[in-house]
Motif scaffolding. Structure first.
Motif, PDB file in Angstrom:
ATOM      1  N   TRP A  89      -0.903  -5.399  -4.418  1.00  0.00           N
ATOM      2  CA  TRP A  89      -1.217  -5.618  -5.838  1.00  0.00           C
ATOM      3  C   TRP A  89       0.072  -5.729  -6.619  1.00  0.00           C
ATOM      4  N   ASP A  90       0.412  -4.852  -7.553  1.00  0.00           N
ATOM      5  CA  ASP A  90       1.579  -5.056  -8.427  1.00  0.00           C
ATOM      6  C   ASP A  90       2.794  -5.556  -7.625  1.00  0.00           C
ATOM      7  N   THR A  91       3.363  -6.674  -8.055  1.00  0.00           N
ATOM      8  CA  THR A  91       4.442  -7.335  -7.314  1.00  0.00           C
ATOM      9  C   THR A  91       5.602  -7.632  -8.241  1.00  0.00           C
ATOM     10  N   TRP A  92       6.840  -7.492  -7.732  1.00  0.00           N
ATOM     11  CA  TRP A  92       8.010  -7.821  -8.542  1.00  0.00           C
ATOM     12  C   TRP A  92       9.099  -8.427  -7.673  1.00  0.00           C
ATOM     13  N   TRP A 110       4.341   4.138  -7.149  1.00  0.00           N
ATOM     14  CA  TRP A 110       3.771   3.182  -8.097  1.00  0.00           C
ATOM     15  C   TRP A 110       4.870   2.287  -8.659  1.00  0.00           C
ATOM     16  N   SER A 111       4.474   1.418  -9.581  1.00  0.00           N
ATOM     17  CA  SER A 111       5.303   0.260  -9.909  1.00  0.00           C
ATOM     18  C   SER A 111       6.643   0.567 -10.518  1.00  0.00           C
ATOM     19  N   ASP A 171       6.086   2.663 -14.491  1.00  0.00           N
ATOM     20  CA  ASP A 171       6.428   1.233 -14.487  1.00  0.00           C
ATOM     21  C   ASP A 171       7.774   0.919 -15.144  1.00  0.00           C
ATOM     22  N   GLU A 194       0.780  -1.629 -19.704  1.00  0.00           N
ATOM     23  CA  GLU A 194       1.339  -1.401 -18.377  1.00  0.00           C
ATOM     24  C   GLU A 194       2.407  -2.424 -18.024  1.00  0.00           C
ATOM     25  N   ARG A 195       3.243  -2.025 -17.070  1.00  0.00           N
ATOM     26  CA  ARG A 195       4.293  -2.898 -16.536  1.00  0.00           C
ATOM     27  C   ARG A 195       5.010  -3.692 -17.638  1.00  0.00           C
ATOM     28  N   SER A 207      -2.026  -7.510 -13.297  1.00  0.00           N
ATOM     29  CA  SER A 207      -0.628  -7.144 -13.059  1.00  0.00           C
ATOM     30  C   SER A 207       0.294  -8.360 -13.083  1.00  0.00           C
ATOM     31  N   TYR A 253       3.243 -10.779 -14.108  1.00  0.00           N
ATOM     32  CA  TYR A 253       4.662 -10.598 -14.417  1.00  0.00           C
ATOM     33  C   TYR A 253       5.209 -11.976 -14.798  1.00  0.00           C
ATOM     34  N   SER A 305       0.785 -12.870 -10.287  1.00  0.00           N
ATOM     35  CA  SER A 305      -0.148 -11.753 -10.425  1.00  0.00           C
ATOM     36  C   SER A 305      -0.832 -11.557  -9.077  1.00  0.00           C
TER      37      SER A 305
END
Ligand code: FRU
Length: 491
Positions: free
Chosen positions: A74-77, A164-165, A249, A341-342, A425, A427, A436
């Motif tokens: 899920w959350d990706t960067w 977490w992120s 985050d 968030e994020r 999520s 970005y 996302s």
């Protein structure tokens, strides 16, 4: 902005910049956020998209590919420098994502307490059209050694912990040292998932090194994890004040207007006891005499006081980015929404954009909007931020029927748009590309990278670019580097 008939005018926001060290906190007001519903079409067919196309992510097909069948992500960067440029390393693009094991006996909705940061890589410089349909990311495994991230909790009693992120910085573009800023989460729960003690969230850092050869990418280090920040209860709400608090985050950056400093934005909540009836007329934000203004007492008694998100700011006080000091929040959303968030800072054409993700379910009583990306623009890191698009804040939402009950990703309302939880999520990357992850499309759960989309960003307006990819949908997980590390000579 001329008010929509039947709706209030948004709050006037000057975009004026303040010093990051100033005490000014901008407000995303109820008058602002009500502009979302003002732009929703009350007459669409049940379950259609009621929001304007310009702020809607196009439909993701139900036959989307998995990024990797053996990992939920899920959350990706990405691997960024101090200005959010995305670097490849030695010819490889690298991404970081929260991941969980789809074969471990828990459901996709229970993944959060099992989250581990993993990395994925693929060759740089290949156009999306020449890649496999799923984007061609190779799973590299967990980023941190087993047992490393739990160390930040010391002797605190925990039943489990999670990663977490956050964000990953390439510290020097001619070196291989990276700093991972992330949220260490510690839980102390009964077997039924009730809190014995509030979760402990610590914004943390671990340093490591990236390595690559012709065949693969790997990391070393990350043995030492340093806790950087825990909420202070003055600006940022603690677990003691509210067991459902958010504090997570971290995203670090340098500000060209304040050279030599490193800042961090993060997700927080306004400090104080949970549900305290302390929202103000300024949080409501109505213009004097607005016929559609709400009464403050009515709002305070509506339950809206349980939703008080903020976007926090901190500044590093040492060159190794290990010591940090809180600054007052950049934006609060008191009686508006509980989760921003994020957050990320995005600078374009001299304007400073704060993008954040939020949920339909976390809006306060009397306010509605889709799951997706929200954004604010000002003339500096700390500004009287103007919410994007008609003063609403909505930048890019999932296709949603705001006239129909929300349901949820795990318990969909059969009448709701089957893509209301298609992606989350998001970005925002260089050149307006937005990545996302897929949550639910027509009842099919994801845990995979969504198709990248593109938004055009200009002053206080963003618009989906439907000429990008196919009808606005680019490649699944198309997350390209816009810079190469300085050592790369090419394959
Ligand atoms: C957003 C988010 C983040 C958090 C993570 C936990 O999707 O809620 O705020 O770090 O997911 O899984």
């Amino acid at each position: 902005v001329t008010p929509v008939p039947g709706f209030p005018a948004p709050t006037t926001h000057s975009q004026q910049a303040y010093s990051p060290f100033d005490t000014f906190t901008s407000r995303w007001t109820r008058a602002d956020a009500r502009q979302i519903k003002a732009r929703s079409d009350p007459n669409v067919a049940v379950g259609a998209n009621s929001m304007p196309t310009s702020v809607t992510m196009p439909d993701i097909p139900a036959d989307f590919p998995q990024t990797n069948p053996d990992v939920w992500l899920w959350d990706t960067w990405t691997l960024i420098d101090a200005h959010a440029n995305q670097f490849s390393y030695n010819g490889w693009e690298v991404i970081f994502a929260l991941t969980a094991d789809p074969n471990a006996g828990y459901t996709f909705d229970d993944r959060h307490v099992h989250a581990r940061i993993s990395y994925f890589y693929r060759r740089a410089g290949i156009p999306a059209s020449a890649r496999p349909r799923n984007g061609g990311w190779i799973y590299g495994g967990h980023l941190f050694p087993d047992g490393a991230s739990i160390k930040v909790f010391g002797s605190t009693t925990l039943t489990n912990n999670a990663e977490w992120s956050g964000s990953t910085r390439l510290l020097k573009t001619d070196g291989n040292e990276v700093a991972v800023f992330y949220t260490a989460l510690g839980f102390n729960r009964t077997a039924d998932g009730a809190n014995v003690a509030p979760p402990v969230a610590i914004i943390s850092k671990a340093n490591g090194r990236i390595h690559a050869d012709l065949n693969h990418v790997w990391f070393t280090g990350f043995n030492n994890h340093t806790g950087l920040l825990q909420p202070d209860g003055t600006y940022y709400q603690t677990g003691q004040q509210n067991e459902f608090y958010s504090f997570r985050d971290p995203f670090t950056f340098e500000d060209p207007q304040n050279p030599g400093q490193t800042f961090m934005v993060f997700e927080g909540n306004t400090a104080g006891e949970r549900g305290a009836k302390d929202c103000t007329a300024a949080d409501l934000g109505y213009q004097a005499g607005d016929p559609y203004a709400e009464d403050l007492d009515t709002v305070q008694n509506s339950g809206a006081t349980y939703q008080k998100a903020n976007i926090g700011l901190a500044v590093s006080t040492d060159s190794s980015l290990t010591q940090w000091r809180f600054l007052p929040p950049l934006i609060s959303a008191n009686c508006v929404n509980d989760q921003t968030e994020r957050p990320q800072v995005y600078i374009k054409d001299g304007k400073y954009y704060l993008f954040t993700i939020s949920h339909r379910s976390t809006f306060a009583a009397g306010i509605d909007g889709p799951d997706g990306v929200y954004g604010f623009v000002g003339n500096g890191v700390r500004s009287d931020f103007e919410p994007l698009n008609w003063g609403s804040g909505l930048a890019l939402g999932n296709p949603t029927d705001l006239n129909t009950a929300a349901g949820s990703d795990f318990d969909p309302d059969p009448q709701q748009n089957p893509r209301a939880f298609q992606a989350y999520s998001h970005y925002v990357m260089p050149n307006g590309l937005v990545e996302s992850f897929i949550d639910t499309v027509e009842g099919r759960r994801g845990g995979a990278l969504a198709p990248t989309v593109k938004i055009q960003i200009s002053d206080a307006i963003t618009q989906i670019d439907l000429s990008y990819g196919q009808n606005g949908l680019g490649g699944y997980g198309n997350i390209p580097a816009n810079r190469h590390d300085l050592d790369w000579q090419g394959f």
